[in-house]
Write an enzyme that holds these catalytic residues in place. Structure first.
Site, PDB file in Angstrom:
ATOM      1  N   ASN A 149       5.726 -62.150  48.014  1.00  0.00           N
ATOM      2  CA  ASN A 149       7.084 -62.366  47.452  1.00  0.00           C
ATOM      3  C   ASN A 149       7.612 -60.829  47.091  1.00  0.00           C
ATOM      4  O   ASN A 149       7.087 -59.799  47.322  1.00  0.00           O
ATOM      5  CB  ASN A 149       7.001 -62.943  46.181  1.00  0.00           C
ATOM      6  CG  ASN A 149       6.511 -64.462  46.318  1.00  0.00           C
ATOM      7  OD1 ASN A 149       6.929 -65.073  47.321  1.00  0.00           O
ATOM      8  ND2 ASN A 149       5.895 -65.064  45.226  1.00  0.00           N
ATOM      9  N   TYR A 154      -1.342 -74.042  51.630  1.00  0.00           N
ATOM     10  CA  TYR A 154      -0.608 -73.727  52.755  1.00  0.00           C
ATOM     11  C   TYR A 154      -1.059 -74.423  53.858  1.00  0.00           C
ATOM     12  O   TYR A 154      -0.266 -74.979  54.809  1.00  0.00           O
ATOM     13  CB  TYR A 154      -0.596 -72.211  52.673  1.00  0.00           C
ATOM     14  CG  TYR A 154       0.645 -71.687  52.082  1.00  0.00           C
ATOM     15  CD1 TYR A 154       1.622 -70.718  52.562  1.00  0.00           C
ATOM     16  CD2 TYR A 154       0.285 -71.530  50.714  1.00  0.00           C
ATOM     17  CE1 TYR A 154       2.340 -70.073  51.489  1.00  0.00           C
ATOM     18  CE2 TYR A 154       0.888 -71.036  49.864  1.00  0.00           C
ATOM     19  CZ  TYR A 154       2.070 -70.170  50.346  1.00  0.00           C
ATOM     20  OH  TYR A 154       2.909 -69.533  49.350  1.00  0.00           O
ATOM     21  N   HIS A 170      10.168 -72.303  49.701  1.00  0.00           N
ATOM     22  CA  HIS A 170      10.811 -71.345  50.765  1.00  0.00           C
ATOM     23  C   HIS A 170      11.437 -71.996  51.828  1.00  0.00           C
ATOM     24  O   HIS A 170      11.193 -71.603  52.942  1.00  0.00           O
ATOM     25  CB  HIS A 170       9.584 -70.527  50.974  1.00  0.00           C
ATOM     26  CG  HIS A 170       8.619 -69.908  49.943  1.00  0.00           C
ATOM     27  ND1 HIS A 170       9.303 -68.485  49.686  1.00  0.00           N
ATOM     28  CD2 HIS A 170       7.681 -70.210  49.379  1.00  0.00           C
ATOM     29  CE1 HIS A 170       8.561 -67.911  48.550  1.00  0.00           C
ATOM     30  NE2 HIS A 170       7.693 -68.968  48.465  1.00  0.00           N
TER      31      HIS A 170
END
Length: 497
Positions: free
Chosen positions: A136, A350, A64
């Protein structure tokens, strides 16, 4: 509605200064020993400027990396308090937000029009703290367990021996991995379809991908899937169109979003949910915790609960779009996680990634990541610390600070409470047999397409596999396609002869 804290600076009519606020008289010449002499080490103005310049680049996201962002608001329009006590989901509540759209595989400088999954991540600045819905534009994913995630990314990235191809999955290492992972069959159907080449970010669906939980005031949990449905409808471009657009303007999607917001054509999405009572967890032929599966809308319709409007472009791309930090584990009271093994791994990954790429544990103090309701705890120090913690107390429990900041429960307030769930089992490295059906939903997806859409899928597979040099890999993938649809496998195989 609380507003996002503004930390913008306007240079208009301001005297140029160093980062310490010292006015600069000459910003064109280094300090030298004579006009043609050597530069002097005492030139603190030059050092201030170049030291910052030398450190301006931060590590790009591993995936990303190429993204586009915008500010907006979300208005809840339906009462869902029966299912969740999340304050921002009370009817009539308007919540500021920041969204980031992205491609997955390409580097920061890659094209917008690659055949790829698109990230669709929203940070809600709620009165109970930040909530990140990190998803997504495709409702399923390639793998079922996070243990395989580094391998998936390594396989789809440019091959390590020659750093090619950029922002593309049409190469040996990707299809080698995919052809050995039958669980990816459903996702590959979506990726080879028109959904992987959107016409505009404004015309793209978004999904939470995983099954999450709503938790109400009584502590009752309900499984939930999140859907973003664009008001403009879902539109894509064909592969040959994507190639032409990419050649003329590799920023096509980024420019489209920016220019429309600037013109006042504010894009909107409805947020919908699919709700499943906890007692129905085992009701279906698929597992709710399997990220490679959807809940068909024929079984559980999508209920629209609110609307998102994007109404403002970022003032500074780096400070906002590049530094915004998303985390599926960033929750608010009333929303909780499930035992989805892909989601469980993302919760660690993350946060760990943001700690690394944004320079340490204080990335939440960057303006774009700050909660609108403030943060109050005893954490201090570390790289990039901006807040100044008053007093001599930096621990809990304490008496010298009056026990502050206090736990919500000590004052009769309600903070975040994890949903109580009975857990009983052996520690194992195994996968549930309920995750074993890899082809039924892939077949349903293919059969749901129109004839032209099926042709595009066939062409997508044919193009990608034509770039694969290994005959063994091609045959292995064709065997997987044959499990989905014999005509599909035959047509693709014929195109590879």
């Amino acid at each position: 509605m609380q507003q996002i804290q503004e930390h913008t600076i306007d240079n208009a009519n301001r005297v140029l200064t160093t980062n310490d606020g010292v006015p600069i008289n000459d910003n064109n010449n280094m300090l030298k020993a004579g006009e043609r002499g050597p530069a002097l080490i005492e030139d603190f103005i030059f050092q201030d400027k170049l030291a910052h310049f030398d450190r301006e680049r931060i590590p790009e996201r591993v995936v990303h990396a190429r993204g586009s962002g915008a500010h907006g608001v979300f208005e809840t329009k339906v009462d869902v308090s029966k299912y969740t006590r999340a304050a921002f989901l009370k009817k009539g509540t308007v919540t500021p937000l920041f969204i980031r759209f992205s491609t997955v595989a390409g580097f920061k400088g890659s094209t917008d029009l690659a055949r790829d999954v698109r990230g669709f991540s929203v940070k809600f600045y709620t009165e109970e703290g930040n909530y990140d819905l990190v998803g997504n534009n495709i409702p399923v994913f390639f793998i079922q367990d996070s243990m395989n995630f580094p391998d998936l990314v390594h396989a789809v990235k440019p091959e390590p021996n020659n750093e090619m191809p950029q922002a593309a999955s049409a190469h040996d290492t990707f299809w080698d991995f995919i052809s050995l992972m039958p669980e990816s069959a459903h996702m590959l159907m979506w990726a080879m379809s028109d959904r992987a080449i959107p016409r505009s970010f404004r015309m793209m669906e978004g999904f939470g991908v995983h099954t999450f939980k709503f938790v109400n005031a009584e502590g009752k949990g309900t499984f939930v899937k999140f859907h973003w449905k664009p008001k403009l409808g879902v539109h894509s471009v064909a592969w040959n169109e994507a190639q032409k657009l990419s050649g003329f303007d590799s920023d096509f999607l980024r420019r489209d979003l920016w220019e429309n917001i600037e013109k006042g054509n504010f894009p909107q999405w409805d947020l919908g949910v699919q709700l499943v009572p906890e007692e129905d967890e085992q009701k279906y032929s698929f597992d709710l915790l399997d990220a490679t599966k959807i809940i068909p809308e024929e079984l559980i319709p999508v209920t629209i609960i609110g609307t998102m409007t994007l109404n403002r472009n970022p003032e500074n791309f780096f400070a906002e779009t590049e530094q915004v930090a998303f985390d599926p584990g960033r929750l608010v009271p009333g929303i909780d996680l499930t035992n989805d093994p892909l989601l469980q791994g993302r919760i660690f990954s993350y946060a760990d990634t943001q700690n690394y790429r944004l320079g340490g544990p204080n990335f939440h103090e960057l303006p774009i990541n700050r909660p609108v309701n403030g943060k109050y705890n005893n954490q201090k120090d570390g790289f990039g610390r901006q807040d100044i913690l008053k007093g001599n107390v930096s621990y809990f429990p304490n008496s010298l600070g009056g026990g502050c900041p206090y736990q919500a429960m000590l004052k009769g307030e309600t903070g975040f409470k994890s949903h109580e769930e009975k857990v009983d089992g052996y520690k194992v490295r195994r996968r549930s047999s309920s995750f074993a059906d890899h082809f039924t939903q892939a077949r349903l997806f293919f059969n749901s397409q129109t004839t032209p859409e099926k042709e595009h899928i066939i062409n997508g597979y044919s193009f990608e596999l034509s770039k694969v040099n290994s005959v063994a890999i091609r045959k292995r993938e064709l065997a997987i396609l044959n499990q989905i649809d014999q005509v599909l496998a035959t047509r693709v195989g014929a195109n590879l002869d």
